[in-house]
Design a protein around this motif. Structure first.
Motif, PDB file in Angstrom:
ATOM      1  N   ARG A 249       0.838  -1.213   0.000  1.00  0.00           N
ATOM      2  CA  ARG A 249       0.000   0.000   0.000  1.00  0.00           C
ATOM      3  C   ARG A 249       0.863   1.249   0.000  1.00  0.00           C
ATOM      4  O   ARG A 249       0.581   2.220  -0.720  1.00  0.00           O
ATOM      5  CB  ARG A 249      -0.903  -0.016   1.232  1.00  0.00           C
ATOM      6  CG  ARG A 249      -1.871   1.171   1.294  1.00  0.00           C
ATOM      7  CD  ARG A 249      -2.619   1.206   2.604  1.00  0.00           C
ATOM      8  NE  ARG A 249      -1.706   1.484   3.715  1.00  0.00           N
ATOM      9  CZ  ARG A 249      -2.083   1.514   4.986  1.00  0.00           C
ATOM     10  NH1 ARG A 249      -3.345   1.252   5.300  1.00  0.00           N
ATOM     11  NH2 ARG A 249      -1.198   1.780   5.938  1.00  0.00           N
ATOM     12  N   SER A 250       1.944   1.231   0.804  1.00  0.00           N
ATOM     13  CA  SER A 250       2.836   2.393   0.848  1.00  0.00           C
ATOM     14  C   SER A 250       3.471   2.640  -0.514  1.00  0.00           C
ATOM     15  O   SER A 250       3.508   3.779  -1.004  1.00  0.00           O
ATOM     16  CB  SER A 250       3.928   2.169   1.904  1.00  0.00           C
ATOM     17  OG  SER A 250       3.366   2.035   3.201  1.00  0.00           O
ATOM     18  N   ALA A 251       3.976   1.561  -1.144  1.00  0.00           N
ATOM     19  CA  ALA A 251       4.609   1.708  -2.453  1.00  0.00           C
ATOM     20  C   ALA A 251       3.606   2.191  -3.497  1.00  0.00           C
ATOM     21  O   ALA A 251       3.931   3.013  -4.369  1.00  0.00           O
ATOM     22  CB  ALA A 251       5.229   0.379  -2.877  1.00  0.00           C
ATOM     23  N   LEU A 252       2.377   1.692  -3.404  1.00  0.00           N
ATOM     24  CA  LEU A 252       1.345   2.102  -4.362  1.00  0.00           C
ATOM     25  C   LEU A 252       1.018   3.576  -4.200  1.00  0.00           C
ATOM     26  O   LEU A 252       0.833   4.298  -5.197  1.00  0.00           O
ATOM     27  CB  LEU A 252       0.098   1.241  -4.160  1.00  0.00           C
ATOM     28  CG  LEU A 252      -1.024   1.390  -5.181  1.00  0.00           C
ATOM     29  CD1 LEU A 252      -0.523   0.978  -6.562  1.00  0.00           C
ATOM     30  CD2 LEU A 252      -2.218   0.548  -4.785  1.00  0.00           C
ATOM     31  N   ASN A 253       0.962   4.053  -2.947  1.00  0.00           N
ATOM     32  CA  ASN A 253       0.703   5.481  -2.724  1.00  0.00           C
ATOM     33  C   ASN A 253       1.808   6.332  -3.346  1.00  0.00           C
ATOM     34  O   ASN A 253       1.536   7.395  -3.931  1.00  0.00           O
ATOM     35  CB  ASN A 253       0.614   5.763  -1.220  1.00  0.00           C
ATOM     36  CG  ASN A 253      -0.666   5.228  -0.613  1.00  0.00           C
ATOM     37  OD1 ASN A 253      -1.652   4.998  -1.319  1.00  0.00           O
ATOM     38  ND2 ASN A 253      -0.659   5.027   0.702  1.00  0.00           N
ATOM     39  N   VAL A 254       3.056   5.857  -3.230  1.00  0.00           N
ATOM     40  CA  VAL A 254       4.170   6.609  -3.805  1.00  0.00           C
ATOM     41  C   VAL A 254       4.061   6.656  -5.327  1.00  0.00           C
ATOM     42  O   VAL A 254       4.193   7.727  -5.940  1.00  0.00           O
ATOM     43  CB  VAL A 254       5.523   5.994  -3.380  1.00  0.00           C
ATOM     44  CG1 VAL A 254       6.676   6.670  -4.125  1.00  0.00           C
ATOM     45  CG2 VAL A 254       5.721   6.130  -1.873  1.00  0.00           C
ATOM     46  N   THR A 255       3.822   5.509  -5.962  1.00  0.00           N
ATOM     47  CA  THR A 255       3.751   5.502  -7.430  1.00  0.00           C
ATOM     48  C   THR A 255       2.587   6.361  -7.938  1.00  0.00           C
ATOM     49  O   THR A 255       2.726   7.050  -8.961  1.00  0.00           O
ATOM     50  CB  THR A 255       3.600   4.069  -7.971  1.00  0.00           C
ATOM     51  OG1 THR A 255       2.428   3.458  -7.421  1.00  0.00           O
ATOM     52  CG2 THR A 255       4.822   3.230  -7.615  1.00  0.00           C
ATOM     53  N   HIS A 256       1.453   6.339  -7.234  1.00  0.00           N
ATOM     54  CA  HIS A 256       0.311   7.162  -7.664  1.00  0.00           C
ATOM     55  C   HIS A 256       0.632   8.643  -7.529  1.00  0.00           C
ATOM     56  O   HIS A 256       0.278   9.455  -8.410  1.00  0.00           O
ATOM     57  CB  HIS A 256      -0.925   6.803  -6.843  1.00  0.00           C
ATOM     58  CG  HIS A 256      -1.563   5.533  -7.287  1.00  0.00           C
ATOM     59  ND1 HIS A 256      -2.670   4.999  -6.685  1.00  0.00           N
ATOM     60  CD2 HIS A 256      -1.266   4.691  -8.297  1.00  0.00           C
ATOM     61  CE1 HIS A 256      -3.011   3.877  -7.276  1.00  0.00           C
ATOM     62  NE2 HIS A 256      -2.179   3.662  -8.264  1.00  0.00           N
ATOM     63  N   ALA A 257       1.269   9.007  -6.414  1.00  0.00           N
ATOM     64  CA  ALA A 257       1.617  10.418  -6.228  1.00  0.00           C
ATOM     65  C   ALA A 257       2.610  10.875  -7.288  1.00  0.00           C
ATOM     66  O   ALA A 257       2.477  11.976  -7.856  1.00  0.00           O
ATOM     67  CB  ALA A 257       2.186  10.625  -4.827  1.00  0.00           C
TER      68      ALA A 257
END
Length: 421
Positions: A249-257
């Protein structure tokens, strides 16, 4: 008090058996009592001492039997007897037995040895033999009963163990199916989060991902790639701290941002710091390293920004190799952001490798891992791009001291003029 003195074992045994019969004791107890008294008295007889027998019937159905050896120098040897003594004193041992309320009074009178005729002695021996035979039959029947019970319990235990083992195997098989199903679902979910392949003339691109735990295939290693409006390819590589769903989830938030900021037109050099500004208020525990790459397939122009991530490796067509070092600090780190923007150029045949630390830091020395990665890249550079990331991971993990999620991306320019797909 009725007291009788004995000088040998045979008359003592007969007296004990007569006493047991008169008191109504069952055959097994009678045999144990006779054997106990005989064993106790045997040592005294061998030493030339006498033994006396004193039975007392008390109200309530209790027989108190006392064996004495007045001349014994110390306690009698009562250890390990068939019937343990209830009381012990120097030269004396006492047993307390439950008997019918009204025993035969004649049975309570122990008779010491008396001179007998041969006919009387033979009759006494015959009676004792019959009693011994009866006691033996009872002992054998008891042994047979215990043996049968032992076999039954052993059979039941074997069946129980077999059933438990079968149940254990079933549970293991079910758990394995659940683990596989769980892993498959997580892989499908994570695959759904990963971007589809992009196609562009003159550009070849492939990825390899392997989780640290095959039963929990989600992790903090994630990537993203997409075309910008000018045809440039943007690639994001993220390694979020931890393993499992939370790190995913953390990595996904970074890629989306990062994707949002890139498509909004923010300069590449500012995106790492800007991503930290956006995400940290939402998740104070988030920590992630980031590598951002932009490649123009038409011109080969390459730009890199870095936030605490391992450097990209550029393998030239002529065999030269260079790690593209860019200093910076990742998301959740103090003073996050890329210190500068690295500019370089790729020529046709050049190979660019982007990866997470699980590829090079599986051993103690990261520098050794980087040197081995250069050797492996040179060895496999002529493979189809789709096979290169997996071949690199196989080489690098031949000896693994600690497992980590592993991500490797290979990018190669073919020299053909591209068009956005």
């Amino acid at each position: 008090m009725t007291l009788a003195t004995f000088h040998s074992a045979a008359p003592l045994r007969r007296a004990v058996r007569r006493l047991a019969r008169g008191c109504g004791l069952n055959v097994e107890t009678r045999a144990r009592l006779a054997l106990t008294v005989s064993l106790l008295a045997d040592a005294e007889f061998r030493a030339g001492r006498t033994v006396s027998l004193e039975p007392v019937h008390r109200p309530g159905g209790e027989l108190v039997l006392t064996v004495r050896s007045p001349d014994a120098p110390g306690p009698l040897a009562t250890s390990g007897l068939p019937l343990p003594a209830h009381e012990e004193a120097p030269g004396r041992a006492v047993w307390r037995l439950t008997v019918p309320a009204r025993p035969d009074p004649a049975g309570l009178v122990p008779r010491p040895a008396e001179p007998r005729s041969s006919q009387a002695e033979s009759a006494a021996d015959g009676a004792e033999s019959e009693e011994l035979a009866e006691e033996l039959r009872v002992a054998l029947a008891r042994a047979d009963t215990l043996d049968a019970e032992h076999r039954r319990l052993k059979h039941e235990l074997a069946e129980t163990n077999s059933g438990v083992l079968a149940l254990y195997v079933q549970l293991e098989e079910r758990d394995e199916r659940l683990r596989r199903a769980h892993g498959r679902i997580l892989r499908e979910l994570e695959d759904a989060l990963r971007p589809p392949p992009i196609r562009s003339e003159g550009l070849e691109l492939a990825v390899h991902y392997a989780p640290a735990d095959t039963d929990a295939p989600t992790g903090g290693d994630l990537y993203d790639w997409f075309f910008l409006p000018d045809g440039t390819v943007h690639i994001t590589v993220v390694d979020a701290l931890g393993h499992g769903v939370r790190s995913t989830r953390s990595a996904l938030n970074v890629t989306h941002a990062v994707r949002t900021l890139a498509l909004e037109g923010h300069p590449l050099g500012s995106i790492v710091a800007r991503t930290d500004e956006i995400l940290m208020p939402l998740d104070r525990e988030l920590m992630a390293t980031v590598l951002l790459a932009r490649l123009n397939p038409r011109t080969g122009e390459l730009r890199l920004a870095n936030g605490s991530h391992p450097p990209a490796l550029l393998l030239r067509a002529d065999g030269g190799a260079e790690y593209l070092e860019v200093r910076g600090r990742g998301i959740g780190f103090p003073l996050p952001g890329s210190e500068r923007l690295l500019h370089d150029r790729m020529d046709p045949g050049d190979l660019l490798l982007l990866y997470t630390d699980g590829l090079t830091e599986s051993r103690r020395d990261p520098r050794e891992g980087e040197a081995r990665l250069v050797e492996s890249a040179r060895r496999h550079r002529d493979l189809p791009v789709t096979e290169i990331p997996g071949a690199l991971a196989h080489d690098m993990h031949t000896v693994v001291l600690h497992r980590d999620d592993t991500l490797a991306i290979a990018v190669r320019l073919s020299g053909v003029r591209s068009s956005v797909g």
